[in-house]
Design a protein around this motif. Structure first.
Motif, PDB file in Angstrom:
ATOM      1  N   GLU B  34       0.822  -1.216   0.000  1.00  0.00           N
ATOM      2  CA  GLU B  34       0.000   0.000   0.000  1.00  0.00           C
ATOM      3  C   GLU B  34       0.854   1.263   0.000  1.00  0.00           C
ATOM      4  N   LEU B  37       2.332   1.871  -3.394  1.00  0.00           N
ATOM      5  CA  LEU B  37       1.346   2.524  -4.253  1.00  0.00           C
ATOM      6  C   LEU B  37       1.163   3.985  -3.867  1.00  0.00           C
ATOM      7  N   ALA B  38       1.176   4.248  -2.573  1.00  0.00           N
ATOM      8  CA  ALA B  38       0.969   5.621  -2.100  1.00  0.00           C
ATOM      9  C   ALA B  38       2.058   6.533  -2.639  1.00  0.00           C
ATOM     10  N   ASN B  41       1.742   7.063  -6.322  1.00  0.00           N
ATOM     11  CA  ASN B  41       0.644   7.990  -6.606  1.00  0.00           C
ATOM     12  C   ASN B  41       1.034   9.439  -6.322  1.00  0.00           C
ATOM     13  N   ILE B  42       1.716   9.637  -5.218  1.00  0.00           N
ATOM     14  CA  ILE B  42       2.128  10.989  -4.844  1.00  0.00           C
ATOM     15  C   ILE B  42       3.134  11.517  -5.879  1.00  0.00           C
ATOM     16  N   HIS B 138      -1.243  12.125   4.684  1.00  0.00           N
ATOM     17  CA  HIS B 138      -0.467  10.890   4.648  1.00  0.00           C
ATOM     18  C   HIS B 138       0.863  11.052   5.397  1.00  0.00           C
TER      19      HIS B 138
END
Lengths: 161, 250
Positions: B34, B37-38, B41-42, B138
């Motif tokens: 996760e 992916l985070a 994405n950022i 986040h």
């Protein structure tokens, strides 16, 4: 003579590459269609700054509009006003839900509160409102990952933006 | 003033893509799926912002250079990114603390740019602000986890702060030519952002028992294109392909 309506109808045939149940008009990325003589200008707004699907959408638009002979197509990207999930139509929200993606919450003030309590997102499968945020960043830029605490099924949530 | 605006947009874009490049280094190496992916994405959000800014810079310059030319064919001294963004990614505590510091700064800067008299800048800022909020939520959550977690995690984040803090002043440096832009209402005065930034960051630090060394020597230089030795290595990797095969396409 090509009409704006023809163009809109044509655009409605183009699915979102990441969420194929929605077309790009329902998603709200097409802001404007303008026609002067045989010059067609389509204005788009990206969902996310880095959305990798934008390029693909542009190519699809160019390909689809080839059916109209002799037109000069111009695609313009505008960032203002910024795309918001509230531009996703009600019909499209229902489609998302049926597809297994929880639709974005309606616009709330909570968005401004960075430390606001996470709201409970409804599970698109069992409809219970007992979900848990697994990750704020999911399989695509526009989605977050949740898990339903009732049926235990993980699901995507279309982030409210 | 057109030249001053061009330089200013480059400065914004450079900080954005250099940080994106550092984040992207975590792709495939995140602590778990996760987070992998985070960070990806950022990084993608940041590259998107960087692209929009460089497109605008290229348009302002009007010398036929594209956004890609600006990203791939400038060397260290022609880059104006904040030094903090180019430091090697370090461990996850370092990456997240850098993000918390930069996200908070970016949120204030781009919020102010939302009232810019420049329409393009205003548009890009409005778009990006919504995304930064997610990034900040986040990174802040991670700092809390590290700071209030185990002895080891607290030590890691505290070490990261010691390394990062001396580079925070550099974020607020202002080029002399920017004064005209401030007076024209195009950009905010960076010094006006500092109290709010300190407030947010020190509140977070307080909550997790982190203390910056306020006596540390503060590094600066990014507005003059002066960098650490790390930027050259980063650019070498980032620019290798277009420099080896100019005009390569997918």
């Amino acid at each position: 003579m090509i009409s704006e309506d023809d163009v809109w109808k044509c655009l409605e045939q183009i699915p979102d590459p990441e969420i194929p149940v929605l077309n790009i008009v329902e998603l709200g990325v097409i802001r404007k269609v303008q026609i002067t003589n045989n010059h067609v200008t389509i204005t788009l707004t990206p969902t996310y700054s880095g959305c990798p699907a934008m390029k693909h959408m542009e190519q699809e638009i160019q390909r689809s509009l080839k059916m109209f002979k002799g037109i000069h197509l111009k695609l313009e990207t505008v960032y203002f006003p910024p795309w918001t999930t509230s531009w996703i139509s009600v019909e499209a929200r229902n489609k998302l839900q049926a597809y297994g993606i929880a639709p974005p919450e309606e616009e709330t003030e909570r968005k401004a509160a960075l430390w606001g309590v996470e709201s409970k997102i409804q599970c698109p499968r069992c409809k219970q409102q007992q979900s848990k945020l697994i990750s704020q960043f999911g399989s695509t830029a526009c989605k977050a990952l949740y898990q339903c605490q009732s049926c235990m099924e993980p699901f995507d949530y279309f982030k409210c933006l | 003033m057109a030249n001053a605006l061009f330089n200013y947009i480059l400065r914004l874009a450079d900080s954005t893509i250099i940080l994106a490049q550092r984040d992207a280094e975590w792709t495939g190496h995140g602590p778990y799926l996760e987070e992998d992916l985070a960070l990806t994405n950022i990084a993608l959000d940041l590259f998107g912002r960087g692209k929009a800014l460089l497109e605008y810079a290229a348009k302002l310059e009007a010398k036929g250079r594209t956004e890609d030319d600006l990203a791939f064919f400038r060397s260290e001294r022609q880059y104006f990114n904040a030094i903090i963004t180019e430091l090697p990614k370090g461990d996850y505590a370092f990456t997240m603390l850098r993000h918390a510091i930069v996200d908070t700064f970016d949120l204030l800067l781009y919020s102010a740019l939302m009232s810019s008299t420049d329409e393009t800048l205003k548009g890009i800022a409005s778009k990006t602000c919504k995304e930064i909020q997610y990034h900040q939520r986040h990174s802040f959550a991670w700092i809390k986890r590290f700071g209030l977690g185990t002895e080891e995690s607290a030590r890691r984040v505290s070490d990261a702060l010691e390394q990062l803090w001396p580079f925070t002043d550099d974020l607020f440096d202002q080029a002399p030519a920017e004064v005209d832009l401030i007076n024209a209402g195009i950009i905010p005065d960076r010094s006006s952002l500092k109290p709010a930034w300190q407030n947010h960051i020190l509140n977070l630090f307080n909550e997790v028992h982190l203390k910056p060394n306020t006596e540390a020597f503060m590094q600066s230089g990014s507005i003059k294109g002066i960098h650490t030795e790390h930027l050259g290595h980063l650019l070498a990797e980032m620019q290798a392909l277009p420099r080896m095969y100019p005009n390569a396409t997918w």
